[in-house]
Design an enzyme around this catalytic site. Sequence first.
Site, PDB file in Angstrom:
ATOM      1  N   TRP A  61      33.479  36.493  72.160  1.00 37.65           N
ATOM      2  CA  TRP A  61      32.063  36.356  71.831  1.00 37.65           C
ATOM      3  C   TRP A  61      31.724  34.900  71.591  1.00 37.65           C
ATOM      4  CZ3 TRP A  61      30.704  38.493  66.271  1.00 37.65           C
ATOM      5  CH2 TRP A  61      31.725  38.187  65.369  1.00 37.65           C
ATOM      6  N   ASN A  62      30.396  34.621  71.570  1.00 36.05           N
ATOM      7  CA  ASN A  62      29.913  33.257  71.499  1.00 36.05           C
ATOM      8  C   ASN A  62      28.731  33.164  70.544  1.00 36.05           C
ATOM      9  OD1 ASN A  62      31.416  32.228  74.072  1.00 36.05           O
ATOM     10  ND2 ASN A  62      30.286  34.024  74.774  1.00 36.05           N
ATOM     11  N   HIS A  69      11.497  28.128  74.438  1.00 36.56           N
ATOM     12  CA  HIS A  69      10.821  27.987  75.729  1.00 36.56           C
ATOM     13  C   HIS A  69      11.735  27.312  76.740  1.00 36.56           C
ATOM     14  CE1 HIS A  69       6.982  29.267  73.917  1.00 36.56           C
ATOM     15  NE2 HIS A  69       7.508  28.713  72.836  1.00 36.56           N
ATOM     16  N   HIS A  73      11.085  32.533  80.327  1.00 36.00           N
ATOM     17  CA  HIS A  73      10.703  32.817  78.942  1.00 36.00           C
ATOM     18  C   HIS A  73       9.254  33.277  78.821  1.00 36.00           C
ATOM     19  CE1 HIS A  73       9.571  28.485  79.303  1.00 36.00           C
ATOM     20  NE2 HIS A  73       8.584  28.820  78.492  1.00 36.00           N
ATOM     21  N   ASP A  75       5.699  33.247  76.586  1.00 35.00           N
ATOM     22  CA  ASP A  75       4.868  32.462  75.679  1.00 35.00           C
ATOM     23  C   ASP A  75       3.926  33.396  74.924  1.00 35.00           C
ATOM     24  OD1 ASP A  75       6.006  30.192  76.772  1.00 35.00           O
ATOM     25  OD2 ASP A  75       4.246  29.624  77.939  1.00 35.00           O
ATOM     26  N   HIS A  79       1.819  30.026  70.441  1.00 38.51           N
ATOM     27  CA  HIS A  79       2.517  28.861  70.995  1.00 38.51           C
ATOM     28  C   HIS A  79       1.601  27.644  71.098  1.00 38.51           C
ATOM     29  CE1 HIS A  79       4.931  26.315  73.496  1.00 38.51           C
ATOM     30  NE2 HIS A  79       4.312  26.597  74.632  1.00 38.51           N
ATOM     31  N   HIS A 207      -2.411  26.878  79.124  1.00 41.63           N
ATOM     32  CA  HIS A 207      -2.014  27.067  77.725  1.00 41.63           C
ATOM     33  C   HIS A 207      -3.250  27.164  76.827  1.00 41.63           C
ATOM     34  CE1 HIS A 207       2.003  25.827  79.092  1.00 41.63           C
ATOM     35  NE2 HIS A 207       2.470  26.258  77.939  1.00 41.63           N
TER      36      HIS A 207
END
Length: 255
Positions: A61-62, A69, A73, A75, A79, A207
């Site tokens: 595992w990590n 973003h 992804h 938004d 944002h 945006h």
Amino acid sequence: MDESISQVELGRGSIRSIVDLTQPLSEHTPVIPIPRPYEGSPRFEMHEISRYDERGPVAYWNWFVGGEHVGTHFDAPVHWVSGQGGETVDQVEPRWLIGPAVVLDRVAQCEKDPDYLLDIPDVEEFEGQHGPLPDGGWLLYRSGWGRYAHEENRFLNADERGCHTPGVTARCARWLSEERPICGFGVETVGTDSGLAWEQDPPFPIHHYLHGAGKYGLTQLANLEQLPETGVTLVVAPLRIVGGSGSPARVFALV
């Protein structure tokens, strides 16, 4: 068979295929460049905890770190400054994360002009051919830019002026946000706005208007060339980050 497509039988076979619209996420994933003095997003990093060794003999595992973003992804409205007080990613209702989508193709125009801006007549032409944009659904902008996702220099296409990547005019951004019933807008590029959107009025108009209207964005989508223009159901699965402005997401299209 292309690994992004799986033939499936669901219900009575009304879904022909599932297309993965998600770019792989790694330390090589391009990140949108932000000029100083403003702060940009860190890259994605993954660090190993154990791999069947003395640190943990039974587990691989990590842990990872990165911006909300980065890569493919989602938004959320909060944002952007125009969406202050709007939904954070954990507050988005699931009904907005599964819905109809249409794909508007402007690959030829973007090949000729990397700064090509989608405008109202482009969308009206699409509606004239395919009907109105879906109520509560998504408009996906196929620019052909997804083919460069693994070549950061070509993907960002930057010079001293900024990034030269496709986007949307300010008047179209406002019109889509206020006059059309979509819940969100998705692109193949590093951000939902054009690379030179800081030069527009207002700056970064998608945006500004989209999130100001409480609507959503999707960026760095993959495999849009595999989708028909209509007849698509989009499935968007961001992490439910409490208070988050967005999240890396797995995105699928049911055709």
